[in-house]
Design an enzyme around this catalytic site. Structure first.
Site, PDB file in Angstrom:
ATOM      1  N   ASP A 217     -36.606   8.284   8.195  1.00  0.00           N
ATOM      2  CA  ASP A 217     -37.272   7.000   8.375  1.00  0.00           C
ATOM      3  C   ASP A 217     -36.316   6.096   9.163  1.00  0.00           C
ATOM      4  O   ASP A 217     -35.321   5.606   8.630  1.00  0.00           O
ATOM      5  CB  ASP A 217     -37.589   6.418   6.992  1.00  0.00           C
ATOM      6  CG  ASP A 217     -38.111   4.997   7.066  1.00  0.00           C
ATOM      7  OD1 ASP A 217     -38.217   4.453   8.184  1.00  0.00           O
ATOM      8  OD2 ASP A 217     -38.402   4.424   6.003  1.00  0.00           O
ATOM      9  N   LYS A 243     -40.434  -3.871  14.406  1.00  0.00           N
ATOM     10  CA  LYS A 243     -39.063  -4.163  13.963  1.00  0.00           C
ATOM     11  C   LYS A 243     -38.069  -4.010  15.113  1.00  0.00           C
ATOM     12  O   LYS A 243     -36.891  -4.270  14.970  1.00  0.00           O
ATOM     13  CB  LYS A 243     -38.677  -3.241  12.808  1.00  0.00           C
ATOM     14  CG  LYS A 243     -39.494  -3.515  11.541  1.00  0.00           C
ATOM     15  CD  LYS A 243     -38.992  -2.696  10.391  1.00  0.00           C
ATOM     16  CE  LYS A 243     -40.003  -2.592   9.274  1.00  0.00           C
ATOM     17  NZ  LYS A 243     -40.117  -3.787   8.443  1.00  0.00           N
TER      18      LYS A 243
HETATM   19  C1  PLP Z   1     -36.773   1.369   5.880  1.00  0.00           C
HETATM   20  C2  PLP Z   1     -38.214   1.059   6.120  1.00  0.00           C
HETATM   21  N1  PLP Z   1     -39.083   2.054   6.227  1.00  0.00           N
HETATM   22  C3  PLP Z   1     -40.382   1.833   6.467  1.00  0.00           C
HETATM   23  C4  PLP Z   1     -40.878   0.572   6.570  1.00  0.00           C
HETATM   24  C5  PLP Z   1     -42.339   0.397   6.787  1.00  0.00           C
HETATM   25  O1  PLP Z   1     -42.591  -0.211   7.998  1.00  0.00           O
HETATM   26  P1  PLP Z   1     -44.100  -0.606   8.363  1.00  0.00           P
HETATM   27  O2  PLP Z   1     -44.556  -1.533   7.281  1.00  0.00           O
HETATM   28  O3  PLP Z   1     -43.978  -1.260   9.691  1.00  0.00           O
HETATM   29  O4  PLP Z   1     -44.865   0.647   8.382  1.00  0.00           O
HETATM   30  C6  PLP Z   1     -40.015  -0.508   6.452  1.00  0.00           C
HETATM   31  C7  PLP Z   1     -40.520  -1.899   6.528  1.00  0.00           C
HETATM   32  O5  PLP Z   1     -39.892  -2.817   6.059  1.00  0.00           O
HETATM   33  C8  PLP Z   1     -38.639  -0.261   6.237  1.00  0.00           C
HETATM   34  O6  PLP Z   1     -37.773  -1.255   6.125  1.00  0.00           O
END
Ligand code: PLP
Length: 423
Positions: A217, A243
């Site tokens: 991730d 992000k």
């Molecule tokens: C480490 C991590 N993984 C996954 C996500 C999920 O991202 P999204 O909500 O854009 O799918 C986030 C969101 O804060 C995150 O910080």
């Protein structure tokens, strides 16, 4: 304020980071001119979502103003042009991750959707009763719940690699948790709640020695670190556009081609097919097999521009600027009596989570907000991390390329105010 409560902190101006002009970069982000409650906005909630540079905003407006058309199935000028822009964005992402082939780049809605895609497609085919999926104690809910759902459905077991008191993975435990039953490892590259940067290469090496694929991730990694999926040798890598200075509603799944080829589609619909009869559907080639329906064309174009933007600034420049902010911010917050940092890993991205004695994080966030300072408070969609540290929530300041030491000084003053209110 009593002496015990005073902050022994001497602000120091930003050092000049050769090759990176933060003031010039700030001018690229229109929202940074905003005033909030009469104060200049100090935006320190970048781990939730980053702000967008003008060129990303313009690229999306331009697409809708003069380029809007559906892609892949039109012979007319606009459709062909939109298709080319969409595919150009895919090539940009390919270069950004150093993927071997552009067919390995699947556009999805977000990191969340990418994890769900792998869980539902790869996972459902390869995880069976009695098998195990290994995650870590510092995952975002989006890298926990899809695996939990899969394990529940398949009667498999979710295993968790623990973390230590600094918020680092207990790598000594990893060999014990990788067994012949383990069918996949899913791990975050950078923790959103703690900032810890994980040793992905080591994890991949160990997992691969047992033929176990690894999903990473990268939602919190790609804005801060240079990522090379071939060098890391990861099997799947996911991130969200919003992000990394791009728009919401667009994300990326990278997968090794051989794995993607062998996986069944995630969703059915238009574009993901080669031919359809009521008797049989033949699926399209990669990457379209996993891109059912009209995609977020404007989003992909915007993401491409965001990546071009940070590539031009230089990820190494951004990383060293943000590291300076992390060091400066850590020193500043550590100097405040009553603050405890949550997440003090040796390898950290520019995220500072903290709690204050006797003050709930939501109160910290609310008082700072009135000073124009945006931070995040809560469990950061990482409730198990909070459970590890035996706290309900943290306050989190997370930095981006446009933040400055001066903004950290404003944060310190704001925290001083919080202390005065609760003195
Ligand atoms: C480490 C991590 N993984 C996954 C996500 C999920 O991202 P999204 O909500 O854009 O799918 C986030 C969101 O804060 C995150 O910080």
């Amino acid at each position: 304020m009593t002496a015990a409560n005073s902050v022994s902190w001497e602000p120091r101006p930003s050092i000049t980071n050769v090759g990176f002009d933060v003031e010039a970069a700030r001018r690229d982000f229109p929202i940074l001119q905003k005033q909030v409650y009469g104060h200049p906005l100090v935006y320190l909630d970048n781990a939730a979502t980053s702000q967008k540079p003008r060129l990303v905003i313009d690229s999306i407006s331009r697409y809708y103003e003069s380029g809007n058309a559906n892609i892949h199935r039109g012979v007319h000028f606009l459709s062909e042009h939109a298709t080319e822009e969409h595919e150009a964005a895919r090539r940009t992402v390919q270069g950004f991750l150093n993927a071997a082939d552009k067919r390995e780049i699947i556009f999805v809605r977000s990191a969340t959707e990418a994890v769900n895609l792998v869980a539902q497609s790869y996972g459902r085919r390869h995880v069976g009763a009695g098998d195990e999926v290994l995650i870590t104690a510092m995952e975002h809910h989006s890298n926990i719940v899809p695996w939990q759902m899969l394990c529940e459905e398949k009667d498999a077991t979710l295993r968790v690699l623990p973390i230590n008191e600094r918020g680092e993975l207990r790598m000594d435990e990893l060999p014990k948790l990788l067994t012949p039953k383990t069918k996949l490892v899913a791990v975050t590259h950078v923790s959103n709640a703690l900032g810890s940067i994980n040793p992905i290469k080591k994890i991949v090496e160990l997992a691969h020695s047992l033929n176990i694929p690894v999903l990473v991730d990268g939602a919190q990694a790609v804005p801060h670190l240079k990522v090379d999926v071939q060098d890391l040798d990861v099997d799947f890598y996911v991130f969200s556009g919003h992000k990394v200075y791009g728009p919401t509603g667009i994300g990326v799944l990278y997968g090794k081609r051989a794995l993607l080829e062998a996986m069944p589609p995630y969703q059915g619909g238009g574009d993901m097919i080669r031919s359809v009869t009521f008797e049989k559907t033949v699926y399209n080639d990669l990457p379209y097999k996993f891109e059912a329906g009209t995609p977020n064309i404007g989003g992909a174009i915007g993401l491409g521009k965001a990546i071009e933007y940070i590539t031009q600034l230089g990820l190494d420049n951004i990383a060293s600027h943000e590291h300076d902010l992390l060091v400066y911010g850590t020193e500043a917050l550590t100097a405040i009596p009553g603050i405890r940092l949550i997440g003090t890993a040796a390898e950290k991205a520019a995220v500072i989570s903290f709690v204050m004695e006797g003050i709930h994080p939501h109160d910290i966030g609310t008082i700072l907000d009135r000073e124009g300072i945006a931070i995040r408070t809560g469990h950061h969609c990482a409730q198990p991390v909070m459970q590890c540290f035996k706290i309900p929530a943290t306050a989190r300041a997370s930095f981006a390329l446009y933040n400055t030491r001066e903004e950290i000084d404003v944060l310190v003053k704001g925290i001083q105010k919080v202390k005065e209110v609760f003195a």
